[in-house]
Design a protein around this motif. Structure first.
Motif, PDB file in Angstrom:
ATOM      1  N   TYR A 163       0.829  -1.209   0.000  1.00 38.63           N
ATOM      2  CA  TYR A 163       0.000   0.000   0.000  1.00 38.63           C
ATOM      3  C   TYR A 163       0.864   1.259   0.000  1.00 38.63           C
ATOM      4  O   TYR A 163       0.579   2.214  -0.719  1.00 38.63           O
ATOM      5  CB  TYR A 163      -0.936   0.006   1.208  1.00 38.63           C
ATOM      6  N   ASN A 164       1.923   1.264   0.813  1.00 36.63           N
ATOM      7  CA  ASN A 164       2.783   2.447   0.897  1.00 36.63           C
ATOM      8  C   ASN A 164       3.535   2.710  -0.406  1.00 36.63           C
ATOM      9  O   ASN A 164       3.860   3.854  -0.711  1.00 36.63           O
ATOM     10  CB  ASN A 164       3.763   2.320   2.057  1.00 36.63           C
ATOM     11  N   SER A 165       3.806   1.665  -1.165  1.00 31.02           N
ATOM     12  CA  SER A 165       4.515   1.854  -2.427  1.00 31.02           C
ATOM     13  C   SER A 165       3.571   2.093  -3.604  1.00 31.02           C
ATOM     14  O   SER A 165       4.003   2.400  -4.704  1.00 31.02           O
ATOM     15  CB  SER A 165       5.383   0.626  -2.724  1.00 31.02           C
ATOM     16  N   LEU A 166       2.280   1.971  -3.353  1.00 26.01           N
ATOM     17  CA  LEU A 166       1.273   2.128  -4.395  1.00 26.01           C
ATOM     18  C   LEU A 166       1.111   3.609  -4.755  1.00 26.01           C
ATOM     19  O   LEU A 166       0.907   4.447  -3.884  1.00 26.01           O
ATOM     20  CB  LEU A 166      -0.052   1.571  -3.880  1.00 26.01           C
ATOM     21  N   SER A 167       1.216   3.913  -6.020  1.00 25.97           N
ATOM     22  CA  SER A 167       1.040   5.306  -6.445  1.00 25.97           C
ATOM     23  C   SER A 167      -0.441   5.665  -6.413  1.00 25.97           C
ATOM     24  O   SER A 167      -1.309   4.792  -6.449  1.00 25.97           O
ATOM     25  CB  SER A 167       1.599   5.508  -7.854  1.00 25.97           C
ATOM     26  N   ASP A 168      -0.714   6.953  -6.331  1.00 25.33           N
ATOM     27  CA  ASP A 168      -2.103   7.411  -6.325  1.00 25.33           C
ATOM     28  C   ASP A 168      -2.833   6.962  -7.586  1.00 25.33           C
ATOM     29  O   ASP A 168      -3.992   6.570  -7.529  1.00 25.33           O
ATOM     30  CB  ASP A 168      -2.175   8.933  -6.189  1.00 25.33           C
ATOM     31  N   SER A 169      -2.149   7.035  -8.716  1.00 21.84           N
ATOM     32  CA  SER A 169      -2.811   6.643  -9.967  1.00 21.84           C
ATOM     33  C   SER A 169      -3.143   5.157  -9.980  1.00 21.84           C
ATOM     34  O   SER A 169      -4.180   4.757 -10.514  1.00 21.84           O
ATOM     35  CB  SER A 169      -1.957   7.021 -11.176  1.00 21.84           C
ATOM     36  N   ASP A 170      -2.293   4.321  -9.371  1.00 23.18           N
ATOM     37  CA  ASP A 170      -2.599   2.888  -9.288  1.00 23.18           C
ATOM     38  C   ASP A 170      -3.753   2.631  -8.322  1.00 23.18           C
ATOM     39  O   ASP A 170      -4.622   1.807  -8.587  1.00 23.18           O
ATOM     40  CB  ASP A 170      -1.382   2.090  -8.833  1.00 23.18           C
TER      41      ASP A 170
END
Length: 123
Positions: free
Chosen positions: A95-102
């Protein structure tokens, strides 16, 4: 805002019955709301977006469950003499590495309806 978070948590429970800690679930709810508020340039979360937040978090949880069933794990530390292996919290790491666009993929059109113009005035 606490009432909204409670409703979002209830929606997530309806969508997903995978076990997840309440602290982690609260973190996902707070963080997802923050990301949406920043994207939409808002201070409040419209009631209509509560289910959207739940669906976004459900997508993250499902992604983690899919990876866990495939045997993917992340080792955070290994010590040789003590012979201990520590596994990181994979879902939080994801979750922390997930970009906003993803995270918002598939929801941008809907979120754009609630987006406010970002007006910058001269100081």
């Amino acid at each position: 805002m606490e009432e909204q978070k409670t409703r979002i948590k209830n929606y997530i429970t309806l969508l997903n019955d995978d076990p997840i800690s309440q602290d982690l679930l609260n973190f996902f709810i707070d963080s997802t709301i923050d990301r949406i508020l920043v994207y939409c340039n808002r201070q409040d979360l419209p009631v209509q977006l509560e289910r959207v937040v739940a669906q976004m978090i459900d997508k993250v949880i499902n992604h983690h469950v899919d990876k866990a069933t495939n045997g993917d794990t992340f080792v955070s530390s290994i010590s040789d003499n003590g012979q201990s292996i520590n596994y990181s919290n994979e879902i939080k790491q994801y979750y922390n590495s997930l970009s906003d666009s993803d995270l918002m993929e598939g929801y941008i059109t809907l979120l754009n309806r609630f987006r406010r113009a970002n007006v910058v005035s001269k100081c």
